[in-house]
Design an enzyme around this catalytic site. Structure first.
Site, PDB file in Angstrom:
ATOM      1  CD  GLU A 137      -0.396  -2.812   8.994  1.00 24.86           C
ATOM      2  OE1 GLU A 137       0.212  -1.968   8.134  1.00 24.86           O
ATOM      3  OE2 GLU A 137       0.181  -3.974   9.204  1.00 24.86           O
ATOM      4  N   GLY A 155      18.768  -0.096  32.792  1.00 24.53           N
ATOM      5  CA  GLY A 155      20.220   0.999  32.650  1.00 24.53           C
ATOM      6  C   GLY A 155      21.006   0.794  31.440  1.00 24.53           C
ATOM      7  N   PRO A 214       6.504   6.048  -1.492  1.00 23.35           N
ATOM      8  CG  PRO A 214       8.326   6.066  -3.161  1.00 23.35           C
ATOM      9  CD  PRO A 214       6.901   5.591  -3.112  1.00 23.35           C
ATOM     10  CD  GLU A 236       0.909  10.862  15.237  1.00 27.45           C
ATOM     11  OE1 GLU A 236       0.837  10.150  14.347  1.00 27.45           O
ATOM     12  OE2 GLU A 236       1.638  11.218  16.322  1.00 27.45           O
ATOM     13  CG  LEU A 252      -1.768   1.195   1.280  1.00 31.20           C
ATOM     14  CD1 LEU A 252      -2.678   1.107   0.343  1.00 31.20           C
ATOM     15  CD2 LEU A 252      -2.684   1.303   2.617  1.00 31.20           C
TER      16      LEU A 252
END
Lengths: 389, 83
Positions: free
Chosen positions: A369, A345, A137, A373, A134
């Site tokens: 996926e 640590g 670039p 946001e 899907l």
């Protein structure tokens, strides 16, 4: 592909005893064949063929497919548990499983009888591995930016364009490619060996480094009429929506697995490590971190199970339930992976402990996926619609 | 069957969009809120509620334009199932 070190696999382990049918079986498989080698996969940047074969022997690739095509008819609640366990061991392996699951489901759900007959038995056995194409670039979560095109030519199609960040793209045999058609966005089944398909590995990613990412380009790729999967026109988007929904479910499961892995690693480390005469786990600030991991692991697991139960029941509300599960689990995984590194640590920043890998992998879960946001926009949009003012 | 189906479909659409005033013969696409997510939910609702499978060739916009047209589709698929 740059291979830093050869990735070992469980060649000396007992042969796979039989198909994985539940969480306990998945846990045993993962602990034997994946956990001991996950760091090496991560450093090598690929998953060895031996493991892919062992996963096939265990029936892990697409157990939700019907028995008549070689699946096990596994319900989706159990599938979520299995993917959680794989995610606990190695997010790269789980990523390969996710995209193969998406392609297998899409063919089963939307394919014609001929398409199902052609592909589902091989997908069920893992003889053919699938990848979901899907992102481009210039287009990730925003599918309206897709520029790959599929133009009708005679009775078939001609595909042109490029896909990027394709999980499993280096290894996959069958690509499910989303491309712009004259009327909408269509889904196309593209065998890897099709003339005009070029695969370029993408290495040295932040996380899921062994998921064999690739950039896949299509240059005048001629496809038959039977390459188009599912409906065309206004409902074509449903192929994408439905497929992403299952991918999101798998990523949510993998994120739960990361939280669980952080918890188990941190519990073991804090039980052994001493500071000022006390073991770390006796310190209140450490206890706060561990208690939050326990609580969020359980909460995320319940959200996942609810989404799975709704899928098994065929309830439309599963789509939003999956968004919520993925959002909660992925953000919790990123938070707790950070805390797991903190607990360890300097050791946590080294490759001697797995938590650095969890930390890098967890960040990826917040992006794939559907970015966090996009998830928040979708969840809030649903809330706004459903609440009557 | 058809009227009952129409009422159930309308109830589902209204449950998703309580603020919208929708009639059985109203074009829901004209209301501007149909996206692929809602379309998927609609298909899942219809298949689950009326125990039918909608084949790809029936996934046409005219079958989903109104609650009434969806109910007609359900009726047609149910008849084929019973035949």
């Amino acid at each position: 592909m740059t291979i830093a070190v050869p990735a070992p696999s469980a060649l000396d382990a007992a042969p796979v005893s039989g198909p994985v049918t539940d969480r306990a079986g998945a846990r045993a498989f993962v602990d034997t064949y994946i956990v001991p080698y996950a760091e090496a996969y991560d450093q090598a940047g690929y998953i060895p063929e031996e493991l892919l074969d062992q996963m096939a022997e265990a029936g892990l690739w697409a157990p939700f497919l019907p028995e008549e095509v070689g699946g096990a008819g596994m319900d989706l609640v159990t599938l979520g548990e299995v993917h959680e366990e794989v995610g606990r061991g190695c997010s790269s392996v789980r990523s390969l499983l996710t995209v193969h699951t998406m392609v297998s489901w899409a063919v089963q759900r939307w394919g014609s009888a001929a398409q199902r007959e052609k592909w589902t038995p091989a997908l069920a056995k893992g003889e053919v591995l699938g990848a979901f194409c899907l992102s481009e670039p210039g287009a990730g979560s925003d599918t309206s930016g897709i520029t790959t095109t599929a133009v009708q030519s005679g009775t078939g199609w001609v595909l042109n364009g490029g896909k990027k960040w394709i999980t499993g793209g280096q290894r996959a045999d069958l690509y499910l490619v989303f491309a712009r058609t004259a009327s909408s966005i269509g889904a196309f089944l593209v065998p890897r060996e099709s003339p005009g398909v070029e695969v370029r590995p993408i290495d040295d990613m932040l996380g899921t480094r062994a998921s064999m990412l690739a950039e896949v380009t299509f240059d005048e790729v001629a496809l038959g009429a039977d390459a188009l999967l599912g409906p065309s026109g206004f409902t074509a988007g449903m192929v994408l929506t439905g497929t992403l929904d299952l991918g999101r479910y798998s990523v949510a499961a993998g994120s739960v697995g990361i939280i669980q892995a952080c918890l188990e690693a941190s519990a073991a480390y804090t039980a052994a490590r001493e500071v000022g005469g006390s073991v770390l786990r006796d310190l209140p600030l450490i206890q706060a971190k561990l208690s939050d991991m326990v609580t969020d692991a359980r909460a995320a697991r319940l959200l996942l199970a609810e989404a799975g139960r709704l899928k098994d029941a065929g309830e439309a509300s599963t789509i939003m339930a999956t968004w919520v599960a993925k959002y909660f689990a992925s953000t919790a995984a990123a938070r707790h992976a950070s805390e797991a590194v903190q607990i360890h640590g300097a050791n946590g920043c080294s490759p001697d402990y797995p938590v650095a890998r969890f930390y890098r992998d967890a960040k990826v879960m917040e992006i794939i996926e559907g970015s966090n946001e996009i998830q928040r926009i979708t969840i809030a949009g649903q809330a706004a619609r459903e609440v009557t003012l | 069957m058809s009227n009952t189906a129409e009422a159930q479909i309308l109830a589902f659409v209204r449950s998703r969009y309580p603020q919208a005033e929708i009639a059985g013969d109203q074009d829901i696409f004209s209301l501007g809120f149909v996206n692929s997510l809602f379309a998927m939910e609609l298909v899942m609702f219809v298949e689950k509620t009326f125990e039918v499978t909608i084949p790809n060739e029936e996934l046409r916009i005219d079958n989903f334009r109104t609650a009434g047209s969806m109910a007609e589709l359900v009726g047609r698929l149910s008849e084929e199932l019973a035949a």
